[in-house]
Design an enzyme around this catalytic site. Sequence first.
Site, PDB file in Angstrom:
ATOM      1  N   GLN A   1      -4.466  -4.942   7.234  1.00  0.00           N
ATOM      2  CA  GLN A   1      -5.508  -5.808   6.681  1.00  0.00           C
ATOM      3  C   GLN A   1      -5.548  -7.150   7.410  1.00  0.00           C
ATOM      4  OE1 GLN A   1      -7.720  -5.007   4.370  1.00  0.00           O
ATOM      5  NE2 GLN A   1      -6.854  -3.033   3.846  1.00  0.00           N
TER       6      GLN A   1
ATOM      7  N   ASP B   1       3.260  -4.236   7.825  1.00  0.00           N
ATOM      8  CA  ASP B   1       2.011  -3.496   7.666  1.00  0.00           C
ATOM      9  C   ASP B   1       0.886  -4.522   7.840  1.00  0.00           C
ATOM     10  OD1 ASP B   1      -0.266  -2.221   6.882  1.00  0.00           O
ATOM     11  OD2 ASP B   1       0.440  -1.681   4.866  1.00  0.00           O
TER      12      ASP B   1
ATOM     13  N   LYS C   1     -10.384  -0.349  10.757  1.00  0.00           N
ATOM     14  CA  LYS C   1     -10.665  -1.561   9.971  1.00  0.00           C
ATOM     15  C   LYS C   1     -11.089  -2.716  10.870  1.00  0.00           C
ATOM     16  CE  LYS C   1      -7.197  -0.535   6.393  1.00  0.00           C
ATOM     17  NZ  LYS C   1      -7.926   0.381   5.550  1.00  0.00           N
TER      18      LYS C   1
ATOM     19  N   HIS D   1       0.862  -1.184   0.000  1.00  0.00           N
ATOM     20  CA  HIS D   1       0.000   0.000   0.000  1.00  0.00           C
ATOM     21  C   HIS D   1       0.905   1.243   0.000  1.00  0.00           C
ATOM     22  CE1 HIS D   1      -2.768   2.971   1.826  1.00  0.00           C
ATOM     23  NE2 HIS D   1      -3.768   2.157   1.538  1.00  0.00           N
TER      24      HIS D   1
ATOM     25  N   CYS E   1      -4.905   2.661  -3.430  1.00  0.00           N
ATOM     26  CA  CYS E   1      -3.655   3.182  -2.873  1.00  0.00           C
ATOM     27  C   CYS E   1      -2.516   2.191  -3.066  1.00  0.00           C
ATOM     28  CB  CYS E   1      -3.810   3.538  -1.396  1.00  0.00           C
ATOM     29  SG  CYS E   1      -4.998   4.843  -1.098  1.00  0.00           S
TER      30      CYS E   1
END
Lengths: 165, 411
Positions: free
Chosen positions: B203, B200, B226, B124, B368
Amino acid sequence: MAGIEDLYREIILDHYRSPRNRGELPVPPAHKVEGFNPLCGDEVVLYLDVDPASDTVRDVKIAGQGCSISQASTSMMSAAVKGRPLAEVRKLIRAFKALMSIHESKLEGDGEGDGSDLAAELAGVRLGDLEALQGVVKFPVRIKCATLAWNTLQQALDETAQAQA
Amino acid sequence: MSALDVATVKRDFPILERKVNGKRLVYLDSASSAQKPLAVLDAMDDSYRRHYANIHRGVYTIAEEATAAFEAARRKVARFVNAPHAEEIVFTRNATESINLVAYSWARANLRAGDAIVLSHMEHHANVVPWQMLAAERGVELRWVPLTSDFRLDLSDLEALLDGARLLAISAMSNVLGTLNDIRPLADAAHAHGALVLVDACQYVPHVATDVQQWDADFIAFSSHKLCGPTGIGALWSRLELLEAMPPFLGGGEMIRDVRLDGFTTNDVPWKFEAGTPAIVEAVGFGAAVDYISAFGMDAVRAHEVSLTGYALEALRDRFGESLTIYGPTDLDRRGGAVSFLFDGIHAHDVSQVLDEDAVCVRAGHHCAKPLMRQLGVPATTRASFYVYNDEADVDALIEALAKAQKFFAV
C-alpha cells in the site's frame, strides 16, 4: 438493469430492522450451528429445537450479524420453519435454493428446461414472504448472503438427524 | 513540482470514460487494485505485437529484445525504490508470493521451534497466514504488536516482543486504516535484537517515495497492480548477500545453472528465485507503470493524496457527524489515502450496493484483515481509497451517494 428496489424490497428491510425470533435456546435440547460467509463476514447463529416425537421444529432462535440481505433472509427463514414438520422444512430449503439458482441460470440466458425443475421443487410449497428475496438473484454476489441462513439450517437438520440416529 | 492536474490524468485512463448505470464511473478502490493508464496498456500491447518471445533463451532478435525489456523493467523497479542493485529485485506473482517466498526460503532454512516472529494487529492476511502456516509446521511462536486507540502501532512493549525474535514482519501502510508506520526506527529496534525485518509495502510503494536503503529493512514486498501496472507480477526486494545465502523457492527452468541426474546447481540472484517462464509482458507493463507514476514525482503524488484525503475526512465528518465512524488516524502526516468507515446500523455491503447505483466503486468487507476487524469490533467496513486520477468531484460523488444510502436504510 436491476435497480436496488429489486434487491431491497420493503418486506426485506422490515425483517432487517425488526428481525423475528432473535435470541438463544438452551443447548441441549436445541442444536446450535454457526454459518459464515467468508466474503462478507456475515455470520448466522441458529438454535434449532426439534421435537423428535412429532418430527417438527419446536422452536428456532437466531443470532449473528451481517448485511440486510443475510439478516433478513435469516429472519424470514426462522419465521417460515417454526412449528413446521421437518419434511416440509426440507422441501422449503430445496424450493428456496431452487429459487435462487433458477434465476441465476436465467440471467445467463440459459433458462430452457429449468422452469419445470423449479415447478417440481416448488410444487405444494408456499414461499410467502420469501418470494421477496427472489430479486437477490439479479445481484449474483449477494446470492450467498441470501442462502447463508438456509445452508446453516440444512446443516442443523443434518446434525440433528445424526445425533438422533 | 506542480500539483497534479487530475483532469488531464483522468484522460490517461480509458476505463474512467465508462458509464455504469448511466453514471460517470467514480473509482475509489485503488487500494484494492489501481486502474491502468494508456501508457501501460500500449507498452504491453506493443510488447506482444512486436517484441514477444521467451526470455533468457533465444539468440534471435526478438528474443533479445524481450529479454532486454524484461531486465530493463527490473532496473526501473529497482530505481523506483532506490535499490542499490537491480539484481536485488526478484519478480514474483504479487506481494503475497513475495512474502511466501521469504517464508518458504529464508524462514524455513533459518527458523526452528521456539524462535519468534513479531507481527502486528493491522497486518493483511498476506502477512499473517504464511507465518501461521510456518508456525504450525515448525513450532515458531507468533507475537503481535497491538494497536493504540488512535489506530497506530502500540510500541510500548516492542522491546519485550522483539526479545528473542528472529523476524519482524510489518506493514508500511495499513490497507484498512491508512496508518503509515515509521519503518526505520522499527528496523533499527529489530536489528538491535538480531531480528530481520520484512516490510509489506504493498500500500506504500505506489503512493509514497520509497527508499529501501533509508528503511534499512531486509525484505520488502510490493506489487505492480496497485501501482497502475498489470496483475500477475510483483516484486521482492532484499539485500544481495541475503538472497545469495537463501535456498531457492520454486524449482524448474531458469532458476538453475546446471542440472545432472544426481542434482542441480542454482542460477545467480535474482533468477535463482524465478523458476519457469515469468510474466514477461507483465514485467514490461510494471516498468511502464513505474515510468508513468514516477513522471508525476512521488512528492506530488503524496501531496495530492494528502490534500484529497483531508478533503474527504472533513466532508465525511461535516455531512454525517456522529452517525459515521472513521477507522484510522486523523493526522494527515501519518496516514495514506485509504479511508475506512461505517455507518451506525448499516452494513458495509449494503452501503456499497447502493453506491454502485451511482457508479461509485468502493470496497466493502473485511479487506483481508480479519484479525484487525476483530480488534475494531466490526464485521466489515466500507473503504474509499484514492490515487492520482481522483479529485474532489469524486469525493463529492461519494458523499452524495452515501447520503442516499443513509436515507435508504434509515432505521
